[in-house]
Write a protein that holds these residues in place. Structure first.
Motif, short mmCIF file in Angstrom:
data_model
loop_
_atom_site.label_atom_id
_atom_site.label_comp_id
_atom_site.label_asym_id
_atom_site.label_seq_id
_atom_site.Cartn_x
_atom_site.Cartn_y
_atom_site.Cartn_z
N LYS A 11 0.58 -1.12 -0.27
CA LYS A 11 0.41 0.06 0.22
C LYS A 11 0.83 1.29 0.59
O LYS A 11 0.52 1.89 -1.14
N SER A 12 2.19 1.48 0.81
CA SER A 12 2.75 2.78 0.83
C SER A 12 3.51 2.44 0.14
O SER A 12 3.61 3.65 -0.87
N SER B 4 1.45 4.52 -3.19
CA SER B 4 1.17 5.51 -3.13
C SER B 4 2.17 6.61 -3.08
O SER B 4 1.90 7.39 -3.82
N VAL B 5 3.23 6.33 -3.35
CA VAL B 5 4.66 7.43 -3.18
C VAL B 5 4.40 7.71 -4.53
O VAL B 5 4.08 9.06 -4.59
N ASN C 110 0.83 9.33 -5.33
CA ASN C 110 0.63 10.32 -4.86
C ASN C 110 1.15 11.49 -5.52
O ASN C 110 1.02 12.61 -5.80
N SER D 66 3.03 12.01 0.24
CA SER D 66 4.01 11.29 -0.72
C SER D 66 5.33 10.55 0.34
O SER D 66 5.66 9.54 0.48
N LYS E 238 4.99 11.06 3.24
CA LYS E 238 4.65 10.69 4.57
C LYS E 238 4.84 8.89 4.12
O LYS E 238 5.28 7.91 4.96
N GLU E 239 4.28 8.56 2.71
CA GLU E 239 4.24 7.19 2.26
C GLU E 239 5.94 7.12 2.38
O GLU E 239 5.72 5.04 2.15
N GLU F 69 6.89 5.50 5.05
CA GLU F 69 5.95 4.49 5.89
C GLU F 69 7.10 2.91 5.13
O GLU F 69 7.68 2.15 6.20
N THR F 70 7.22 3.40 3.84
CA THR F 70 7.14 2.33 3.46
C THR F 70 8.93 2.17 3.69
O THR F 70 9.51 0.66 4.33
#
Length: 123
Positions: free
Chosen positions: A38-39, A42-43, A46, A66, A68-69, A72-73
């Motif tokens: 997901k993360s 998503s980068v 976004n 982006s 934040k993602e 997280e990744t």
């Protein structure tokens, strides 16, 4: 027109997807796989949205998401490296995610500062 960062983010997503396919199918890896997929995807998504932003504030917001993602990744990659025996390819992805954090952070900081100035009343 696609830029170099868009290409890197797209390739990063593909690389993560391919590496996730090699992870064990145990319960903990299923959770981690879901989160990282997901993360990581998503980068780039976004960042793509940022390219069609309707304002500078919209652009800064999408780049911020982006950022934040990718952070997280990077976190999930570090967890995989800590618990997985097949670390080689994940170490490469960790390095790339760290570089992407710096790039997106620089873009966000530059854009967010411009937006902050435009929101302040003139003296």
């Amino acid at each position: 027109m696609e830029n170099n960062l868009q290409k890197r983010l797209f390739q990063f997503s593909i690389d993560v997807i391919q590496e996730v396919r090699n992870l064990p199918n145990s319960k903990e890896y299923q959770v981690i796989s879901y989160q990282i997929l997901k993360s990581a995807t998503s980068v780039g998504a976004n960042y793509e949205e940022a390219q069609g932003a309707v304002s500078k504030a919209d652009f800064a917001n999408k780049v911020g998401i982006s950022l934040k993602e990718i952070r997280e990744t990077n976190y999930w990659i570090r967890i995989i490296i800590a618990i997985d025996n097949q670390k080689m390819n994940w170490a490469v992805l960790e390095k790339e995610s760290s570089q992407l954090i710096k790039i997106l952070g620089a873009i966000y900081n530059k854009t967010a500062k411009k937006n902050d100035k435009s929101l302040k009343p003139a003296p």
